[in-house]
Design a protein around this motif. Sequence first.
Motif, PDB file in Angstrom:
ATOM      1  N   ASP A 202       8.086   9.845   2.637  1.00  0.00           N
ATOM      2  CA  ASP A 202       6.713   9.763   3.123  1.00  0.00           C
ATOM      3  C   ASP A 202       5.780   9.662   1.926  1.00  0.00           C
ATOM      4  N   SER A 203       5.228   8.478   1.692  1.00  0.00           N
ATOM      5  CA  SER A 203       4.438   8.265   0.483  1.00  0.00           C
ATOM      6  C   SER A 203       3.045   8.885   0.552  1.00  0.00           C
ATOM      7  N   GLN A 204       2.742   9.609   1.651  1.00  0.00           N
ATOM      8  CA  GLN A 204       1.501  10.396   1.678  1.00  0.00           C
ATOM      9  C   GLN A 204       1.596  11.601   0.758  1.00  0.00           C
ATOM     10  N   GLN A 205       2.828  12.020   0.459  1.00  0.00           N
ATOM     11  CA  GLN A 205       3.020  13.202  -0.367  1.00  0.00           C
ATOM     12  C   GLN A 205       2.633  12.912  -1.819  1.00  0.00           C
ATOM     13  N   PRO A 206       2.310  13.960  -2.565  1.00  0.00           N
ATOM     14  CA  PRO A 206       2.007  13.771  -3.995  1.00  0.00           C
ATOM     15  C   PRO A 206       3.170  13.108  -4.711  1.00  0.00           C
ATOM     16  N   ILE A 207       2.870  12.329  -5.717  1.00  0.00           N
ATOM     17  CA  ILE A 207       3.913  11.593  -6.421  1.00  0.00           C
ATOM     18  C   ILE A 207       4.936  12.540  -7.027  1.00  0.00           C
TER      19      ILE A 207
ATOM     20  N   GLY B 160       0.789  -1.223   0.000  1.00  0.00           N
ATOM     21  CA  GLY B 160       0.000   0.000   0.000  1.00  0.00           C
ATOM     22  C   GLY B 160       0.818   1.268   0.000  1.00  0.00           C
ATOM     23  N   SER B 161       2.149   1.143  -0.009  1.00  0.00           N
ATOM     24  CA  SER B 161       2.984   2.349   0.024  1.00  0.00           C
ATOM     25  C   SER B 161       3.175   2.973  -1.354  1.00  0.00           C
ATOM     26  N   GLY B 162       2.719   2.302  -2.404  1.00  0.00           N
ATOM     27  CA  GLY B 162       2.777   2.890  -3.737  1.00  0.00           C
ATOM     28  C   GLY B 162       4.067   2.637  -4.491  1.00  0.00           C
ATOM     29  N   LYS B 163       4.680   1.499  -4.261  1.00  0.00           N
ATOM     30  CA  LYS B 163       5.976   1.204  -4.892  1.00  0.00           C
ATOM     31  C   LYS B 163       5.899   1.196  -6.420  1.00  0.00           C
ATOM     32  N   SER B 164       4.916   0.496  -6.966  1.00  0.00           N
ATOM     33  CA  SER B 164       4.834   0.394  -8.427  1.00  0.00           C
ATOM     34  C   SER B 164       4.576   1.748  -9.077  1.00  0.00           C
ATOM     35  N   THR B 165       3.673   2.529  -8.493  1.00  0.00           N
ATOM     36  CA  THR B 165       3.385   3.863  -9.024  1.00  0.00           C
ATOM     37  C   THR B 165       4.618   4.744  -8.959  1.00  0.00           C
TER      38      THR B 165
ATOM     39  N   ASP C 260      23.059   0.914  -5.472  1.00  0.00           N
ATOM     40  CA  ASP C 260      23.658   2.226  -5.201  1.00  0.00           C
ATOM     41  C   ASP C 260      22.775   3.072  -4.296  1.00  0.00           C
ATOM     42  N   LEU C 261      21.474   2.811  -4.327  1.00  0.00           N
ATOM     43  CA  LEU C 261      20.526   3.580  -3.523  1.00  0.00           C
ATOM     44  C   LEU C 261      19.327   2.707  -3.205  1.00  0.00           C
ATOM     45  N   VAL C 262      18.902   2.767  -1.941  1.00  0.00           N
ATOM     46  CA  VAL C 262      17.652   2.123  -1.531  1.00  0.00           C
ATOM     47  C   VAL C 262      16.670   3.217  -1.140  1.00  0.00           C
ATOM     48  N   ILE C 263      15.500   3.206  -1.734  1.00  0.00           N
ATOM     49  CA  ILE C 263      14.438   4.147  -1.390  1.00  0.00           C
ATOM     50  C   ILE C 263      13.343   3.372  -0.668  1.00  0.00           C
ATOM     51  N   ILE C 264      13.037   3.787   0.555  1.00  0.00           N
ATOM     52  CA  ILE C 264      11.992   3.142   1.345  1.00  0.00           C
ATOM     53  C   ILE C 264      10.802   4.090   1.431  1.00  0.00           C
ATOM     54  N   LEU C 265       9.661   3.615   0.959  1.00  0.00           N
ATOM     55  CA  LEU C 265       8.430   4.392   1.034  1.00  0.00           C
ATOM     56  C   LEU C 265       7.684   4.037   2.315  1.00  0.00           C
ATOM     57  N   GLU C 266       7.320   5.054   3.067  1.00  0.00           N
ATOM     58  CA  GLU C 266       6.627   4.844   4.337  1.00  0.00           C
ATOM     59  C   GLU C 266       5.317   5.626   4.345  1.00  0.00           C
TER      60      GLU C 266
END
Length: 205
Positions: free
Chosen positions: A182-187, A18-23, A137-143
């Motif tokens: 913070d995946s609450q923010q606009p894409i 539900g964190s929006g990884k694919s989007t 090289d980079l890990v992005i974690i969506l919360e």
Amino acid sequence: MTAQRRPGRVVAVLGPDGSGKSTFCDALVAGPLASHEVRRLHHRPGVFASGTSTGIPVTEPHAGRPYPALLSLAKLAFLFLDFRIGWWIQIKPFVARGGWIVWERPWWDIAIDPTRYRLQGCEGAARLLGGALPNPDLVIILEAPVDVLLSRKREVSEAELIRQTQELRRVVPKRVRTTLLDSQQPISVLVDQAGRDLDQIAEQP
């Protein structure tokens, strides 16, 4: 004299359901990485074909019955070989030619959510084996807060989402560059924030 081609990079994206990884991955490819050759990966490189993959979106990720302990370890070994060999014969050559990898649910997702992969009793082994794999090289974690995650998807329980969120902050080794968003923010905001990190890793030697 021919200018030397700058190598690409590997960007991994993690987050609870539900964190929006694919989007988010779609937006990265269409936005900051639009001028690059990009290869999307979901979970594993896929060097070895799997007879269980249907290509159908997973709507009940924890519905499958876990494999017995020995079979779970065998599957974990199979996945490790796929990741390891895939890195050397697919990912590394592609990145050396200037390509970028956007990798959703890489190896650490196994340690965070073993039930999704029908594994049991493998969390410690998954973390140990992960240390033997090359790092992105980079890990992005969506919360996001659990109530927000539940409003987007109800495929897993509230307790499971809380557990996954806590584990995400612990599973990635500290030596790996990691960004929390913070995946609450606009894409558009998320992509702008991530774009700054992409620019920085692109300039690394």
